[in-house]
Design an enzyme around this catalytic site. Sequence first.
Site, PDB file in Angstrom:
ATOM      1  N   LEU A  18       0.827  -1.215   0.000  1.00  0.00           N
ATOM      2  CA  LEU A  18       0.000   0.000   0.000  1.00  0.00           C
ATOM      3  C   LEU A  18       0.854   1.255   0.000  1.00  0.00           C
ATOM      4  CD1 LEU A  18      -2.639  -1.001   2.693  1.00  0.00           C
ATOM      5  CD2 LEU A  18      -3.020  -0.826   0.234  1.00  0.00           C
ATOM      6  N   GLY A  42       5.587   3.664   4.947  1.00  0.00           N
ATOM      7  CA  GLY A  42       5.403   4.562   6.085  1.00  0.00           C
ATOM      8  C   GLY A  42       6.737   4.767   6.763  1.00  0.00           C
ATOM      9  N   GLY A  43       6.727   5.490   7.874  1.00  0.00           N
ATOM     10  CA  GLY A  43       7.961   5.659   8.608  1.00  0.00           C
ATOM     11  C   GLY A  43       8.474   4.299   9.055  1.00  0.00           C
ATOM     12  N   PHE A  44       9.702   3.988   8.736  1.00  0.00           N
ATOM     13  CA  PHE A  44      10.382   2.783   9.221  1.00  0.00           C
ATOM     14  C   PHE A  44       9.835   1.471   8.687  1.00  0.00           C
ATOM     15  CE2 PHE A  44      10.457   6.026  12.468  1.00  0.00           C
ATOM     16  CZ  PHE A  44      11.792   6.328  12.453  1.00  0.00           C
ATOM     17  N   GLY A  45       8.986   1.511   7.702  1.00  0.00           N
ATOM     18  CA  GLY A  45       8.535   0.215   7.221  1.00  0.00           C
ATOM     19  C   GLY A  45       7.594   0.334   6.047  1.00  0.00           C
ATOM     20  N   LYS A  93       1.760  -3.158   8.796  1.00  0.00           N
ATOM     21  CA  LYS A  93       3.013  -2.413   8.654  1.00  0.00           C
ATOM     22  C   LYS A  93       4.158  -3.305   9.108  1.00  0.00           C
ATOM     23  CE  LYS A  93       5.164   1.825  10.271  1.00  0.00           C
ATOM     24  NZ  LYS A  93       4.809   3.096  10.868  1.00  0.00           N
ATOM     25  N   ASP A 123       4.923  14.138  11.976  1.00  0.00           N
ATOM     26  CA  ASP A 123       5.082  13.837  10.552  1.00  0.00           C
ATOM     27  C   ASP A 123       3.747  14.024   9.845  1.00  0.00           C
ATOM     28  OD1 ASP A 123       6.525  13.201   8.337  1.00  0.00           O
ATOM     29  OD2 ASP A 123       6.396  11.017   8.624  1.00  0.00           O
TER      30      ASP A 123
END
Length: 670
Positions: free
Chosen positions: A357, A360-363, A384, A481
Amino acid sequence: MVTIISNGRSSITVFIILCCILLHLADIQAATPPSFSFDNFSQAEDKDSFEFLGGGATIDNASLQITQDTTENVPNLLNRFGRIMYKHPFNMWLSDEIQASFNSNFVINIFRKPAWNAGEGLAFLIAPDLSIPDASYGQWLGLTNAINDGKQTNKIVAIEFDTEKQDYDPNDNHIGLNINSVNSTATVSLDDYNIELSPEVPTNYRVWVHYNGTSKVMEVYMVQDGQPKPEKPLLSKTISLKEYVNQKSYFGFAASTGNPQIELNCVLKWSLEIDDLQKKSDLLWLKIGAGVGVPLVTLLILCGVLYLNKRKRRGKGGDEESKVLGTQLRWLPGMPREFKYKDLKKATNNFHESMRLGQGGFGVVYKGILQDKDHKSGTEIAVKKFSRDSVQSKDDFLAELTIIHRLRHKHLVRLVGWCYEKGKLLLLYDFMPNGSLDKHLYEASNENTLNWRRRYRILAGVASALHYLHNEYDQKVVHRDLKASNILLDSDYNARLGDFGLARALDNERNSYAELGLAGVPGTMGYVAPECFHTGRATPESDVYGFGAVVLEVVCSRSPGISINHHQRLYSLVDWVWMLHREGSIEEAVDERLGTDYVVDEAKRLLLLGLACSHPVASERPQTQDICQIISGIMLAPNVPPFKPAFTWPSMVTACSSTDSTLTNTTFSS
Ligand SMILES: *[C@@H]1O[C@H](CO)[C@@H](O)[C@H](O)[C@H]1NC(C)=O
Ligand SMILES: *[C@@H]1O[C@H](CO)[C@@H](O)[C@H](O)[C@H]1NC(C)=O
Ligand SMILES: *[C@@H]1O[C@H](CO)[C@@H](O)[C@H](O)[C@H]1NC(C)=O
Ligand SMILES: *[C@@H]1O[C@H](CO)[C@@H](O)[C@H](O)[C@H]1NC(C)=O
């Protein structure tokens, strides 16, 4: 757990926290008086229940007479003001979430002789004390006066029944919701409902005022006495009373007459039922438990995890470690469901690229379909998967988890589960069928572009989520963020703020960007407040800056990071909108694809709000509470100066740009 608690220092901490809880509880009012109901009023029996203010207020003819009760001595009726207040105060709230609901029901008669010109009006009132402002006759309705009208320190909220038109009134026969001012926040003309407040033939009207402390909706119903309560309220407004009234407040009535406008302001019956917040303090226990206990337990567990990990590291490998961590995670109070890695692998088709999809942050985030036991239906989720090569990802995971698993708000993406196996970290969220906001702003075809209603609702939703994070939650949380790709849309296109990968509770200095071990500031260009480049720290104010960028982005469908060419010059989005504002044509910034299908006033309001949030000086930006009120129309759009003030570092609040004011012949930096 036991070993941790038996540690000396922890026991002391627990003890201190328990003491704090007890002290806090002792603070709460010991007893709330019961609700009351008066079918009639008797001077002899009831006078001690009320405070009579303003000189002419009495009980007479079985009614509360808020101002002088005479039909013969007209001069004695001119320019009068009064209040009658129930003497015992009530607890209006314990916290933002716990506010007292109440229902009040009364019968009024605003009497006049046919020859009189009726005025000025009567009001149902919530006030902080048993006093009345001087000289509150005429237009001031016994509520305020020429000096204090509109001041937040008034701490009053009232429903006015107004029989005389002022400049700010719709007519001489209306009701209104008044907050600290006689200039109402909302008004409803009674002409539309076949009600005349003060007709020639004296008429009793029955009024119901309901306030729901959960939904924060205030409703007013009104009919001629004897008729059934109507299904629909005349006036309905969302208003968080806690923002305006004292925790301990009094209920009553206020009224005034003018010159030559006169009337008798009578209340014939009155009842009030209000939540006894004492009962709700049980809930408060839970809340305090969650507010203090959860972070504490979390902290203790994390300490335990670190300690055990250290020990384990000497001996065994990663498998043991993740087992320990998994066990500890299961201990977190209120943790959602734990999932097996193999089930998630299956749900996401082995984390197949086609299920991806976004990032995102860190993954990476994948779509997953969890099969029910009977394999007949599936539940869609978003998974995630934290990237393994990020050295710190376990800490990121824990950081995200300890915050997000306790946040509950209808405009935040909900965490539904987690998995930690063999060093692999995964979080499961509600699947958002309409994806992220940026896609709709930039990738949708012209026909499919978000309509104005949806855009407005999305921004209102994000604002309320931000307000929750900054103020309503028991710890201040900064999102850090905020950007269009982090705003997801559910099936009704309601906004859900997601990706708390960077969110941290704003305590013990843990809000530093540097602490994440990232090079520089992680946010995206255009969303990051200027001061962050100096401090490297996120604050509620820098969140507001990011929100401002999102507001402009949603109204204009332009990315804050992309320059706009205007008359041969490049402008950032903020500078461009600011320039249009200066030129008096701010509405030109609105996304052209909307054509004329938008509300000009709302668009202007949002654009001005976006500019105000983009103020280079952090302390000058509006706070989320005001942002929510501006969006809901309770508050006026902010005043935005024609020239963007300069950014100064270290910040000096009053500093204003002199370079920008000569903009016409200097190049505008963007
Ligand atoms: C006033 O109301 C009370 C009940 O609230 C009732 O007992 C009493 O008879 C009433 N008095 C009159 C004069 O109606
Ligand atoms: C007193 O109250 C009665 C009943 O509500 C009403 O009919 C009458 O007009 C009132 N009298 C005065 C002087 O207000
Ligand atoms: C009353 O309030 C409205 C906005 O709520 C404002 O535009 C208007 O100027 C006010 N009028 C007066 C006379 O204060
Ligand atoms: C108050 O609002 C909440 C949330 O919208 C709702 O669940 C509840 O039923 C309402 N209470 C009343 C008495 O209407």
